[in-house]
Design a protein around this motif. Sequence first.
Motif, PDB file in Angstrom:
ATOM      1  N   LEU A 262       0.964  -1.131   0.063  1.00 25.63           N
ATOM      2  CA  LEU A 262      -0.067   0.001   0.148  1.00 25.63           C
ATOM      3  C   LEU A 262       0.904   1.212  -0.058  1.00 25.63           C
ATOM      4  CD1 LEU A 262      -2.716  -1.155   2.631  1.00 25.63           C
ATOM      5  CD2 LEU A 262      -3.191  -0.684   0.212  1.00 25.63           C
ATOM      6  N   GLY A 263       2.169   1.135  -0.108  1.00 27.94           N
ATOM      7  CA  GLY A 263       2.983   2.195  -0.033  1.00 27.94           C
ATOM      8  C   GLY A 263       3.345   2.669   1.188  1.00 27.94           C
ATOM      9  N   LEU A 264       3.322   2.238   2.359  1.00 26.84           N
ATOM     10  CA  LEU A 264       3.312   2.408   3.671  1.00 26.84           C
ATOM     11  C   LEU A 264       4.831   2.054   4.268  1.00 26.84           C
ATOM     12  CD1 LEU A 264      -0.289   1.577   5.303  1.00 26.84           C
ATOM     13  CD2 LEU A 264       0.654   3.682   4.231  1.00 26.84           C
ATOM     14  N   THR A 265       5.142   3.205   4.993  1.00 21.95           N
ATOM     15  CA  THR A 265       6.677   2.706   5.772  1.00 21.95           C
ATOM     16  C   THR A 265       6.194   3.105   7.280  1.00 21.95           C
ATOM     17  OG1 THR A 265       7.124   5.035   5.472  1.00 21.95           O
ATOM     18  CG2 THR A 265       7.950   3.381   3.940  1.00 21.95           C
ATOM     19  N   PRO A 266       6.828   2.203   7.953  1.00 22.58           N
ATOM     20  CA  PRO A 266       6.635   2.298   9.582  1.00 22.58           C
ATOM     21  C   PRO A 266       7.252   3.796  10.117  1.00 22.58           C
ATOM     22  CG  PRO A 266       8.582   0.935   9.055  1.00 22.58           C
ATOM     23  CD  PRO A 266       7.947   1.235   7.913  1.00 22.58           C
ATOM     24  N   ASP A 267       6.709   4.199  11.188  1.00 16.79           N
ATOM     25  CA  ASP A 267       7.112   5.190  12.172  1.00 16.79           C
ATOM     26  C   ASP A 267       6.929   4.517  13.512  1.00 16.79           C
ATOM     27  OD1 ASP A 267       7.965   7.265  13.459  1.00 16.79           O
ATOM     28  OD2 ASP A 267       6.516   8.646  12.774  1.00 16.79           O
ATOM     29  N   PRO A 268       8.290   4.208  14.060  1.00 17.41           N
ATOM     30  CA  PRO A 268       8.273   3.716  15.426  1.00 17.41           C
ATOM     31  C   PRO A 268       8.207   4.658  16.714  1.00 17.41           C
ATOM     32  CG  PRO A 268      10.548   3.691  14.532  1.00 17.41           C
ATOM     33  CD  PRO A 268       9.606   4.076  13.559  1.00 17.41           C
ATOM     34  N   ARG A 269       8.184   5.858  16.146  1.00 16.16           N
ATOM     35  CA  ARG A 269       8.197   7.047  17.392  1.00 16.16           C
ATOM     36  C   ARG A 269       7.094   6.870  18.208  1.00 16.16           C
ATOM     37  NH1 ARG A 269       9.374  12.278  13.946  1.00 16.16           N
ATOM     38  NH2 ARG A 269       7.944  11.193  12.591  1.00 16.16           N
ATOM     39  N   PRO A 270       5.794   6.787  17.785  1.00 16.67           N
ATOM     40  CA  PRO A 270       4.670   7.033  18.921  1.00 16.67           C
ATOM     41  C   PRO A 270       4.431   5.509  19.563  1.00 16.67           C
ATOM     42  CG  PRO A 270       4.132   7.201  16.539  1.00 16.67           C
ATOM     43  CD  PRO A 270       5.413   6.670  16.517  1.00 16.67           C
ATOM     44  N   LEU A 271       5.390   4.217  19.171  1.00 19.32           N
ATOM     45  CA  LEU A 271       5.097   3.262  19.961  1.00 19.32           C
ATOM     46  C   LEU A 271       5.280   3.337  21.398  1.00 19.32           C
ATOM     47  CD1 LEU A 271       6.482   0.647  17.243  1.00 19.32           C
ATOM     48  CD2 LEU A 271       3.990   1.472  17.718  1.00 19.32           C
ATOM     49  N   ARG A 272       4.635   2.591  22.172  1.00 15.91           N
ATOM     50  CA  ARG A 272       4.775   2.398  23.650  1.00 15.91           C
ATOM     51  C   ARG A 272       3.793   1.660  24.182  1.00 15.91           C
ATOM     52  NH1 ARG A 272       1.926   6.310  23.929  1.00 15.91           N
ATOM     53  NH2 ARG A 272       3.359   7.993  23.545  1.00 15.91           N
ATOM     54  N   PHE A 273       4.474   0.803  25.278  1.00 22.43           N
ATOM     55  CA  PHE A 273       3.715  -0.043  26.161  1.00 22.43           C
ATOM     56  C   PHE A 273       3.749   0.613  27.623  1.00 22.43           C
ATOM     57  CE2 PHE A 273       3.583  -3.453  29.232  1.00 22.43           C
ATOM     58  CZ  PHE A 273       2.337  -3.976  29.097  1.00 22.43           C
ATOM     59  N   VAL A 274       2.485   0.660  28.206  1.00 21.89           N
ATOM     60  CA  VAL A 274       2.179   0.964  29.667  1.00 21.89           C
ATOM     61  C   VAL A 274       1.559   0.172  30.623  1.00 21.89           C
ATOM     62  CG1 VAL A 274       1.371   3.010  30.892  1.00 21.89           C
ATOM     63  CG2 VAL A 274       2.278   3.465  28.622  1.00 21.89           C
ATOM     64  N   GLN A 275       2.154  -0.035  31.559  1.00 28.42           N
ATOM     65  CA  GLN A 275       1.439  -1.104  32.683  1.00 28.42           C
ATOM     66  C   GLN A 275       1.709  -0.398  33.848  1.00 28.42           C
ATOM     67  OE1 GLN A 275       2.858  -5.182  32.597  1.00 28.42           O
ATOM     68  NE2 GLN A 275       4.847  -4.448  33.396  1.00 28.42           N
ATOM     69  N   PHE A 276       0.918  -1.113  34.988  1.00 31.40           N
ATOM     70  CA  PHE A 276       0.966  -0.256  36.351  1.00 31.40           C
ATOM     71  C   PHE A 276       1.154  -1.353  37.342  1.00 31.40           C
ATOM     72  CE2 PHE A 276      -2.159   2.853  34.299  1.00 31.40           C
ATOM     73  CZ  PHE A 276      -1.096   3.841  34.281  1.00 31.40           C
ATOM     74  N   GLY A 277       2.130  -1.186  38.100  1.00 29.33           N
ATOM     75  CA  GLY A 277       2.457  -2.155  39.013  1.00 29.33           C
ATOM     76  C   GLY A 277       1.862  -1.833  40.603  1.00 29.33           C
ATOM     77  N   ILE A 278       1.483  -2.467  41.454  1.00 27.22           N
ATOM     78  CA  ILE A 278       0.897  -2.189  42.651  1.00 27.22           C
ATOM     79  C   ILE A 278       1.634  -3.206  43.803  1.00 27.22           C
ATOM     80  CG2 ILE A 278      -0.963  -2.095  44.256  1.00 27.22           C
ATOM     81  CD1 ILE A 278      -2.807  -1.912  42.249  1.00 27.22           C
ATOM     82  N   ASP A 279       2.548  -2.614  44.866  1.00 25.20           N
ATOM     83  CA  ASP A 279       3.125  -3.402  45.835  1.00 25.20           C
ATOM     84  C   ASP A 279       1.909  -3.754  46.788  1.00 25.20           C
ATOM     85  OD1 ASP A 279       5.510  -3.021  44.456  1.00 25.20           O
ATOM     86  OD2 ASP A 279       6.246  -1.377  45.696  1.00 25.20           O
ATOM     87  N   ALA A 280       1.886  -5.159  47.080  1.00 23.26           N
ATOM     88  CA  ALA A 280       0.802  -5.374  47.753  1.00 23.26           C
ATOM     89  C   ALA A 280       1.324  -6.284  49.124  1.00 23.26           C
ATOM     90  CB  ALA A 280      -0.168  -6.315  46.909  1.00 23.26           C
ATOM     91  N   VAL A 281       0.687  -6.304  50.190  1.00 24.85           N
ATOM     92  CA  VAL A 281       0.839  -7.056  51.235  1.00 24.85           C
ATOM     93  C   VAL A 281       0.077  -8.315  50.943  1.00 24.85           C
ATOM     94  CG1 VAL A 281       0.559  -7.530  53.873  1.00 24.85           C
ATOM     95  CG2 VAL A 281       1.257  -5.205  53.075  1.00 24.85           C
ATOM     96  N   ASP A 282      -1.144  -8.349  50.519  1.00 21.43           N
ATOM     97  CA  ASP A 282      -1.912  -9.544  50.160  1.00 21.43           C
ATOM     98  C   ASP A 282      -2.218  -9.335  48.338  1.00 21.43           C
ATOM     99  OD1 ASP A 282      -3.851 -11.545  49.659  1.00 21.43           O
ATOM    100  OD2 ASP A 282      -4.759 -10.972  51.663  1.00 21.43           O
ATOM    101  N   GLY A 283      -1.377  -9.730  47.826  1.00 16.70           N
ATOM    102  CA  GLY A 283      -1.564  -9.751  46.426  1.00 16.70           C
ATOM    103  C   GLY A 283      -2.836 -10.439  46.059  1.00 16.70           C
ATOM    104  N   ASP A 284      -3.179 -11.443  46.438  1.00 20.11           N
ATOM    105  CA  ASP A 284      -4.344 -12.059  45.919  1.00 20.11           C
ATOM    106  C   ASP A 284      -5.571 -11.206  46.278  1.00 20.11           C
ATOM    107  OD1 ASP A 284      -2.958 -14.423  45.303  1.00 20.11           O
ATOM    108  OD2 ASP A 284      -3.348 -15.601  47.032  1.00 20.11           O
ATOM    109  N   ALA A 285      -5.840 -10.594  47.409  1.00 16.67           N
ATOM    110  CA  ALA A 285      -6.860  -9.914  47.656  1.00 16.67           C
ATOM    111  C   ALA A 285      -6.838  -8.451  46.779  1.00 16.67           C
ATOM    112  CB  ALA A 285      -6.980  -9.323  49.235  1.00 16.67           C
TER     113      ALA A 285
END
Length: 379
Positions: A262-285
């Motif tokens: 289709l005549g397209l070329t990639p641009d990696p500049r906007p690529l991003r993965f975001v996630q959030f971690g939570i430190d937990a005393v009771d991870g299951d809860a």
Amino acid sequence: MTTEWRHLNGTLTTWYDAPSHAAGAALVERLAPGAEVDLRANGLRLRTDTEESARDISKAAGELGLTADPSVLQQVNLAFEATDPAAVTDFWRTAMGYEASSTGLQDPLDRDPSVEVRPLPDPRPLRNRIHVDVVRPSYAVDAARAAIGQQPYGAWGVALADPEGNEVDLVPGDELSPDADDWWANFAAMVFYPTTSPAQAIRLTSAVAQLADDAGIPLEIDLRPTGVTIDGSKDQWEDDMPNGGPAFVELAQRIQAAAHDLGLTPDPRPLRFVQFGIDAVDGDALSTFWRTVLGYQPDPREQVSDIYDPRRLNPVLFFQQLDANDERTKQRNRIRFELVVPDPQARIDAALSAGGRILEQTPQHCLISDPEGNELDIR
């Protein structure tokens, strides 16, 4: 206005269930320019600015036999409290590659959570129990580190701190494979192709949808006015998962060949993965609480604590062990989550049923604490 649509973050939004990528792409092919689409193997989210466009989309969806389910709509965002909001905002704009908006910071492709920074009413000197992981192409990470002027630290050598101690693990991604060199592996394989017209973007979306269905590999295919992002999803990115190993690389090759045709070329500049971690005393809860209020599912891999949005529209959360005697358990975080939903009361009830506690409530929002004091503002 049709009952299929809701105002979410000021934009008319809906979700249609669909049995395959191609079934959702059939609706994409009938869209007028301007709508934003997040196409998944199990359906698609659409966002538009006008009621006329929404009515046209609903009519086309009905003719295709697609069923709307606006009850599943939600948007998870992030809020900071800071004594110097301008400095904290500048740090996160640089680290995440975001743009300034009227309400804070925004992903230019409108895929990842928005960020808002508000004044901090009281000192909170200890580390947060909520932290942020961002993965970007390695050269973008190098540029961000240089602009921030910090050397990374921490167990993995990737942590940076804003002027008030809020931390991000800013992780460099790698190119996926010499055989699929348009793609980057940022905790999942992804590529962004800028497009020059809506018709070009729709043709690429339809081609990718059919290739994904033929390969039996679920993808995230996000169509924007500026181009199309294709993403393999972190929670499936393992050699023994649907999106891992040689089969995915083969699909990536086919997708980039279709894009090149289709005549397209990639641009990696906007690529991003975001996630959030939570430190937990009771991870299951805490996992139970957040799965209940967000409608998330547990990652099937035994070695991880991730929970994820089954429609893959919102960020992954994960949990790390925290000692019960850690003094950070006694301090409110400077970071909290915000959840924008069409029916706040249903989510408030779900949060309370899973051990949450209301801290503050007005007609506009409800601030809730999880069982260990991490905060969620439901709006």
